[in-house]
Design a protein around this motif. Sequence first.
Motif, PDB file in Angstrom:
ATOM      1  N   ARG A   2       2.910  -0.004 -13.296  1.00 53.46           N
ATOM      2  CA  ARG A   2       2.034  -0.296 -12.177  1.00 53.46           C
ATOM      3  C   ARG A   2       0.644   0.277 -12.411  1.00 53.46           C
ATOM      4  O   ARG A   2       0.429   1.131 -13.255  1.00 53.46           O
ATOM      5  N   ASP A 229      -3.082  -0.815  -1.702  1.00 49.06           N
ATOM      6  CA  ASP A 229      -1.861  -1.557  -1.990  1.00 49.06           C
ATOM      7  C   ASP A 229      -0.956  -1.585  -0.763  1.00 49.06           C
ATOM      8  O   ASP A 229      -0.350  -2.620  -0.442  1.00 49.06           O
ATOM      9  N   THR A 233       0.137  -4.863   1.228  1.00 49.84           N
ATOM     10  CA  THR A 233       1.537  -5.194   1.472  1.00 49.84           C
ATOM     11  C   THR A 233       1.800  -5.363   2.960  1.00 49.84           C
ATOM     12  O   THR A 233       2.496  -6.300   3.394  1.00 49.84           O
ATOM     13  N   ARG A 409       7.366  -5.857  -7.762  1.00 49.11           N
ATOM     14  CA  ARG A 409       6.527  -4.869  -7.082  1.00 49.11           C
ATOM     15  C   ARG A 409       7.376  -3.892  -6.292  1.00 49.11           C
ATOM     16  O   ARG A 409       7.157  -2.681  -6.323  1.00 49.11           O
ATOM     17  N   ASP A 413       7.839   0.233  -7.232  1.00 48.13           N
ATOM     18  CA  ASP A 413       7.073   1.043  -6.295  1.00 48.13           C
ATOM     19  C   ASP A 413       7.516   2.495  -6.367  1.00 48.13           C
ATOM     20  O   ASP A 413       8.629   2.813  -6.809  1.00 48.13           O
TER      21      ASP A 413
END
Length: 453
Positions: A2, A229, A233, A409, A413
């Motif tokens: 990431r 982010d 989201t 994703r 995470d």
Amino acid sequence: MRLRQKIILFAVAPLVLALSAISLTVYHQATSLVQQERAVIKPAYLATKESELKNYVALATQAISHLYESGKTDAATKDAARAILAKLEYSEDGYFFLFDLKGTMLMHPRLKESVGKNMWNLADPNGKMIIQDLIHIARAGGGFYDYVWPKPSANSNDPKPKRSYAIELPAWGWMLGTGVYLDDIDDALAEVDQKASNNITNTMLWILAIMLLSLLMVILVGLALNIWDQRDTLEKERMRFAGELHDGVCQKLGAIKLHIEALIKKLAGPPQDMSITLDILEETTGRLYEVNDEVRGIARGLYPEILTDLGLESALRQLTHDYLTTPIDFFSTGDVNGLSDPANLALYRMAQESFENTRKYAVANRIMLRLEGDERYVTLAIIDDGIGFDVSKCTSDSSRGMGLRNMRRRLEDEGVDGKLTLRSSPQGTTVMARVPRKPRNTFLINLFPCKRK
């Protein structure tokens, strides 16, 4: 990997290594320069002192030259010369001394009580025969001699290193000398060392401050990316939630509203066949059940209660029961409990998305869902016998594969640290996720933990 992890790996690590290398280089170079400086300063300082000693002795001989060159050797002339030399001082520790060539002290302004005594066998703590050696050097044409001797200004009997210069006055049979204490040179060099050490320390502190400031900036950038982010989201979740409400619940509620209005008109009008009214009520009731089911589905989509109540295995088993389009074989082996909430949700969402993709695109006859747990990992695999798809094309095309990107994703995470593997061919597709039981403590998650509320 990431974006935040890339920042840590490709920004922080090289920065720390580079600044550490610079620090070591600066320290090595500074230390080397100090040593070179000492190597230059000490000989130069000694040479200066030796030149001063020669000049002092030359001035002393010049002060008594009118007596010494008169050719007189009587006691009165010599006494006058001794008196002149006794008064010549160039510092608290700078004085002259006189001995005859047999070692008898003729003049010493700091040891007046020893004048007239024979000091031929006088030795310093290191065993050096001071008077004998000075007389030999003087008779050999003059020169320098190192020994230790108490320093008057120190008010102590502890001997200090001293360098003296002595010459012979042959007409009178004298040895004339003077000296400087070398601990002054050591003190000067110690002061140089201290200044250099302070400069090195200050330089290291500046480099450390720059390193910490740079790390702080990287952390702030990472935190900003993390917040961005999360906001992105959250915004996508809001848009999805709004879309589901608008396209599903709101449309059905609108239809129910029309049915209720039609029913009100029927009831307000003249009496009619009750079967029509009952049909409207039954249809309205059916629509309400549909809305209820859809709202429950949306609620489960936000965070399925069954995950919290019964755990991942039961939630996946219930999901396979609710999926009626394609038969699903569910297998669970090992201990699959103990994952974090984000990890459970990521695996559950992966199963949901995989089932939906299979329904839309795979033309599969059967699906196998396999959940396995061991000491280190929990692995979830969804395998179908559909027509497959081009993995590289789907993952590289930004206009396609949104569901797959969301899977990846969620699994990558913070708090999950999982890995997604895709394999597909015309004989079928395998979607597999592996999640560690204790996710790695990444840099930013330790500093700025973000928990689901």
